[in-house]
Write a protein that holds these residues in place. Sequence first.
Motif, PDB file in Angstrom:
ATOM      1  N   SER A 255       0.845  -1.188   0.000  1.00 48.11           N
ATOM      2  CA  SER A 255       0.000   0.000   0.000  1.00 48.11           C
ATOM      3  C   SER A 255       0.884   1.243   0.000  1.00 48.11           C
ATOM      4  CB  SER A 255      -0.928   0.012   1.219  1.00 48.11           C
ATOM      5  OG  SER A 255      -0.172   0.000   2.425  1.00 48.11           O
TER       6      SER A 255
ATOM      7  N   ASP B 252      -0.698  -2.255  -4.638  1.00 45.56           N
ATOM      8  CA  ASP B 252      -2.025  -2.866  -4.547  1.00 45.56           C
ATOM      9  C   ASP B 252      -3.086  -1.889  -4.048  1.00 45.56           C
ATOM     10  OD1 ASP B 252      -1.201  -5.699  -5.165  1.00 45.56           O
ATOM     11  OD2 ASP B 252       0.040  -5.338  -3.400  1.00 45.56           O
ATOM     12  N   ASP B 253      -2.741  -1.051  -3.088  1.00 48.17           N
ATOM     13  CA  ASP B 253      -3.706  -0.137  -2.478  1.00 48.17           C
ATOM     14  C   ASP B 253      -3.089   1.257  -2.372  1.00 48.17           C
ATOM     15  OD1 ASP B 253      -5.835  -2.169  -1.560  1.00 48.17           O
ATOM     16  OD2 ASP B 253      -3.997  -2.966  -0.668  1.00 48.17           O
TER      17      ASP B 253
ATOM     18  N   TRP C  81      -7.422   2.187 -11.459  1.00 49.25           N
ATOM     19  CA  TRP C  81      -7.691   2.062 -10.032  1.00 49.25           C
ATOM     20  C   TRP C  81      -9.190   2.104  -9.769  1.00 49.25           C
ATOM     21  CZ3 TRP C  81      -3.565   1.465  -6.680  1.00 49.25           C
ATOM     22  CH2 TRP C  81      -2.300   1.644  -7.266  1.00 49.25           C
TER      23      TRP C  81
ATOM     24  N   ARG D 233      -9.567   6.046  -0.958  1.00 46.35           N
ATOM     25  CA  ARG D 233      -8.855   4.764  -0.948  1.00 46.35           C
ATOM     26  C   ARG D 233      -9.147   4.024  -2.245  1.00 46.35           C
ATOM     27  NH1 ARG D 233     -10.120  -0.493   0.939  1.00 46.35           N
ATOM     28  NH2 ARG D 233     -12.018   0.257   1.980  1.00 46.35           N
TER      29      ARG D 233
ATOM     30  N   ARG E  94      -8.022   0.725  -5.042  1.00 46.72           N
ATOM     31  CA  ARG E  94      -7.405  -0.593  -5.218  1.00 46.72           C
ATOM     32  C   ARG E  94      -6.991  -0.752  -6.681  1.00 46.72           C
ATOM     33  NH1 ARG E  94     -10.440  -5.104  -2.295  1.00 46.72           N
ATOM     34  NH2 ARG E  94      -9.321  -4.035  -0.604  1.00 46.72           N
TER      35      ARG E  94
END
Length: 228
Positions: free
Chosen positions: A10, A175-176, A208, A223, A225
């Motif tokens: 992340s 990934d994040d 994303w 947020r 992913r």
Amino acid sequence: MPSLPRPRLSANFAITWDGRISTRRRTPSDFSSPVDKTRFLELRSRADAVLVSARTAAADHMTIGLPEALRAERVARGQSAYPLRILLSNTGRIDPALRVFTETFSPIVIFSTTRMPRRVREQLAPLAELHLYEGAQVNLAHMLATLRREYRVRRAHCEGGGRLFRGFLAESLVDDLHLTLCPRIFGSPAAPTLTGPPGEFLPKSGMWKLMKMETIGDECFLRYRAQR
């Protein structure tokens, strides 16, 4: 060739409306609210290892520490009180007097290259574990695999800077992504962006998916992913 097992990675950044993560003088990133700073530490506390470029560690006078309450939560989850601290530098020109080396609450691991001067290697050896790669740059994919294999890191968290984040993006290793959109405009083309100084496009555009959006005060917390 199949990819090696690696931690979930992340990243977290506060950005201005014009997409800058710091000033043109690379001064410490202090333009976000106390709410964002609390979230910054909460995200750090969830990771097994925190990754940061040596340049950012120097600019922000970092120790990569945590307040007592978050340390207690980590211990209750079965983690160590502090995450493993990871510094990266392609040139290896790291000042052993950096503030991060003055605190010994968790191990420090440095990933660099054989470009690191021998004098610097000798100075850093008592302070951190060194992993040096042949060539001009750290092999980021191999580094993450090493963290998983040798240090049992399952969650890694990148706190910058933009050049390092760009390197992870270029290899599709993120990934994040957590972003705090702050109501500030710097307006300087020399100020670093989310992917470092303005430059060439990434090898391919990253897609994303928005997982959460929250507005508190004048800031927007996002947020995402990665979509692969």
